[in-house]
Design a protein around this motif. Sequence first.
Motif, PDB file in Angstrom:
ATOM      1  N   VAL A 189       0.894  -1.299  -0.261  1.00 49.85           N
ATOM      2  CA  VAL A 189      -0.102  -0.032   0.001  1.00 49.85           C
ATOM      3  C   VAL A 189       0.758   1.302  -0.016  1.00 49.85           C
ATOM      4  CG1 VAL A 189      -1.795   1.387   1.318  1.00 49.85           C
ATOM      5  CG2 VAL A 189      -1.849  -1.225   1.181  1.00 49.85           C
ATOM      6  N   ARG A 190       1.818   1.204   0.711  1.00 49.37           N
ATOM      7  CA  ARG A 190       2.841   2.639   1.228  1.00 49.37           C
ATOM      8  C   ARG A 190       3.542   2.706  -0.496  1.00 49.37           C
ATOM      9  NH1 ARG A 190       2.181   6.639   4.772  1.00 49.37           N
ATOM     10  NH2 ARG A 190       1.349   5.732   6.552  1.00 49.37           N
ATOM     11  N   LEU A 191       4.042   1.574  -0.938  1.00 49.58           N
ATOM     12  CA  LEU A 191       4.807   1.756  -2.198  1.00 49.58           C
ATOM     13  C   LEU A 191       3.932   2.495  -3.331  1.00 49.58           C
ATOM     14  CD1 LEU A 191       7.169  -1.404  -2.403  1.00 49.58           C
ATOM     15  CD2 LEU A 191       7.658   0.961  -1.978  1.00 49.58           C
ATOM     16  N   ILE A 192       2.725   2.035  -3.350  1.00 48.56           N
ATOM     17  CA  ILE A 192       1.575   2.287  -4.186  1.00 48.56           C
ATOM     18  C   ILE A 192       1.285   3.863  -3.917  1.00 48.56           C
ATOM     19  CG2 ILE A 192      -0.781   2.384  -5.010  1.00 48.56           C
ATOM     20  CD1 ILE A 192      -0.570  -0.595  -4.648  1.00 48.56           C
ATOM     21  N   LEU A 193       1.512   4.455  -2.922  1.00 44.61           N
ATOM     22  CA  LEU A 193       1.102   5.763  -2.341  1.00 44.61           C
ATOM     23  C   LEU A 193       2.235   6.600  -2.440  1.00 44.61           C
ATOM     24  CD1 LEU A 193      -1.570   5.148   0.394  1.00 44.61           C
ATOM     25  CD2 LEU A 193      -2.048   5.883  -1.896  1.00 44.61           C
ATOM     26  N   LEU A 194       3.447   6.019  -2.225  1.00 39.41           N
ATOM     27  CA  LEU A 194       4.512   6.925  -2.270  1.00 39.41           C
ATOM     28  C   LEU A 194       4.832   7.903  -3.116  1.00 39.41           C
ATOM     29  CD1 LEU A 194       7.307   7.188  -0.174  1.00 39.41           C
ATOM     30  CD2 LEU A 194       8.423   5.519  -1.794  1.00 39.41           C
ATOM     31  N   PRO A 195       4.835   7.621  -4.561  1.00 40.98           N
ATOM     32  CA  PRO A 195       4.742   8.793  -5.554  1.00 40.98           C
ATOM     33  C   PRO A 195       3.669   9.953  -5.199  1.00 40.98           C
ATOM     34  CG  PRO A 195       4.987   6.613  -6.623  1.00 40.98           C
ATOM     35  CD  PRO A 195       4.202   6.225  -5.199  1.00 40.98           C
ATOM     36  N   LEU A 196       2.433   9.541  -4.787  1.00 40.95           N
ATOM     37  CA  LEU A 196       1.440  10.664  -4.451  1.00 40.95           C
ATOM     38  C   LEU A 196       1.861  11.221  -3.359  1.00 40.95           C
ATOM     39  CD1 LEU A 196      -1.329  11.949  -4.974  1.00 40.95           C
ATOM     40  CD2 LEU A 196      -2.205   9.924  -3.787  1.00 40.95           C
ATOM     41  N   MET A 197       2.278  10.588  -2.153  1.00 41.64           N
ATOM     42  CA  MET A 197       2.614  11.332  -0.971  1.00 41.64           C
ATOM     43  C   MET A 197       3.818  12.206  -1.064  1.00 41.64           C
ATOM     44  SD  MET A 197       1.729   8.047   1.579  1.00 41.64           S
ATOM     45  CE  MET A 197       1.828   9.150   3.312  1.00 41.64           C
ATOM     46  N   ILE A 198       4.822  11.851  -1.845  1.00 45.09           N
ATOM     47  CA  ILE A 198       5.960  12.491  -2.136  1.00 45.09           C
ATOM     48  C   ILE A 198       5.509  13.816  -2.723  1.00 45.09           C
ATOM     49  CG2 ILE A 198       8.277  12.632  -3.214  1.00 45.09           C
ATOM     50  CD1 ILE A 198       8.550   9.765  -2.552  1.00 45.09           C
ATOM     51  N   ARG A 199       4.847  13.547  -3.754  1.00 44.44           N
ATOM     52  CA  ARG A 199       4.501  14.643  -4.757  1.00 44.44           C
ATOM     53  C   ARG A 199       3.555  15.690  -3.667  1.00 44.44           C
ATOM     54  NH1 ARG A 199      -0.091  16.393  -7.135  1.00 44.44           N
ATOM     55  NH2 ARG A 199       0.042  17.849  -8.988  1.00 44.44           N
ATOM     56  N   GLN A 200       2.736  15.254  -2.719  1.00 49.95           N
ATOM     57  CA  GLN A 200       2.058  16.162  -1.790  1.00 49.95           C
ATOM     58  C   GLN A 200       2.843  16.711  -0.784  1.00 49.95           C
ATOM     59  OE1 GLN A 200      -0.914  14.463   1.292  1.00 49.95           O
ATOM     60  NE2 GLN A 200      -2.432  15.332  -0.168  1.00 49.95           N
ATOM     61  N   SER A 201       3.958  15.910  -0.389  1.00 50.12           N
ATOM     62  CA  SER A 201       4.700  16.537   0.617  1.00 50.12           C
ATOM     63  C   SER A 201       5.432  17.612  -0.277  1.00 50.12           C
ATOM     64  CB  SER A 201       5.723  15.681   1.165  1.00 50.12           C
ATOM     65  OG  SER A 201       5.041  14.579   1.996  1.00 50.12           O
ATOM     66  N   ARG A 202       5.922  17.523  -1.344  1.00 51.13           N
ATOM     67  CA  ARG A 202       6.648  18.690  -2.166  1.00 51.13           C
ATOM     68  C   ARG A 202       5.848  19.912  -2.319  1.00 51.13           C
ATOM     69  NH1 ARG A 202       7.670  20.049  -7.298  1.00 51.13           N
ATOM     70  NH2 ARG A 202       9.819  20.726  -7.758  1.00 51.13           N
ATOM     71  N   GLN A 203       4.607  19.555  -2.595  1.00 53.32           N
ATOM     72  CA  GLN A 203       3.730  20.965  -2.517  1.00 53.32           C
ATOM     73  C   GLN A 203       3.630  21.668  -1.421  1.00 53.32           C
ATOM     74  OE1 GLN A 203       2.419  22.072  -5.498  1.00 53.32           O
ATOM     75  NE2 GLN A 203       3.447  20.270  -6.748  1.00 53.32           N
ATOM     76  N   ALA A 204       3.443  20.801  -0.246  1.00 55.41           N
ATOM     77  CA  ALA A 204       3.445  21.475   1.022  1.00 55.41           C
ATOM     78  C   ALA A 204       4.901  22.099   1.343  1.00 55.41           C
ATOM     79  CB  ALA A 204       3.242  20.448   1.973  1.00 55.41           C
TER      80      ALA A 204
END
Length: 260
Positions: free
Chosen positions: A17-32
């Motif tokens: 689950v975390r590997l699937i979400l990792l690109p999305l979460m990194i992108r969101q963290s980058r935006q933040a």
Amino acid sequence: MLGGSYGWAVILLTVVVRLILLPLMIRQSRQATIQQEKMAMVRPQMTDIQARQKAAKTPDERNAISQEMMKLYKDNGISMTGGIGCLPLLIQFPIFAALYAAIRYAPELVNATFFGIHLGKPNLILAILSFLAYLLQGYLSLLGLPEDQKKQMRSMMIMSPIMILFVTFSTPAALGLYFFVGGLFACLQTLIIAWYRPRIRQQVAEELKQKAASAPKPVAATETPTSTTPTQPTSTPAATQQQQKKRNAGKQHHHHEDQN
């Protein structure tokens, strides 16, 4: 595949689950992170606007200053939410619900153990490990931030791990295992962002510099054009009296001619 170990199955599920979400979460963290850096760049203007807003005495003044703050946000591309979204949490919610239902209704998982931990009952050790993992993630998120931003984020850094501790200790250990492994992935994600932060800061600075350079400059006040026509010399009082006598004499001469 895992030798009948439900503990390793939960860990594998978390990793997938975390590997699937990792690109999305990194992108969101980058935006933040971009939003944080933009806020840091315009902080002097924000401090000035906030000071004037506190000193405002009428609702009209406060409203005008609020509009000025919104314009500052808009001109610099700053989001009111700080670039933080809830999509990764919403995606994980069905996983939480399914895992919780499996723990409650699957006898094999309810009675399973993992390194001596009963997966169907709350476990204090996993709760503390989850708390420490998310506390470490909060500490890593402060790396490279100015002191004023660190002060603002420290309260949030403590609140989130405390909530994780409460949830993990009040749910079966299998769910606590999911939170613990997820916390380790959150630390990895934060380290990636911390590594990119200097580049993000440089990118934001260049973007704001380009916007400032392309912004329309205020028009200077136009001066009243001076007339090129030479001005008549100002008459002196003596010349004015002499001209008046000539006009009176002319009038009298015309009057005598009319009588004749």
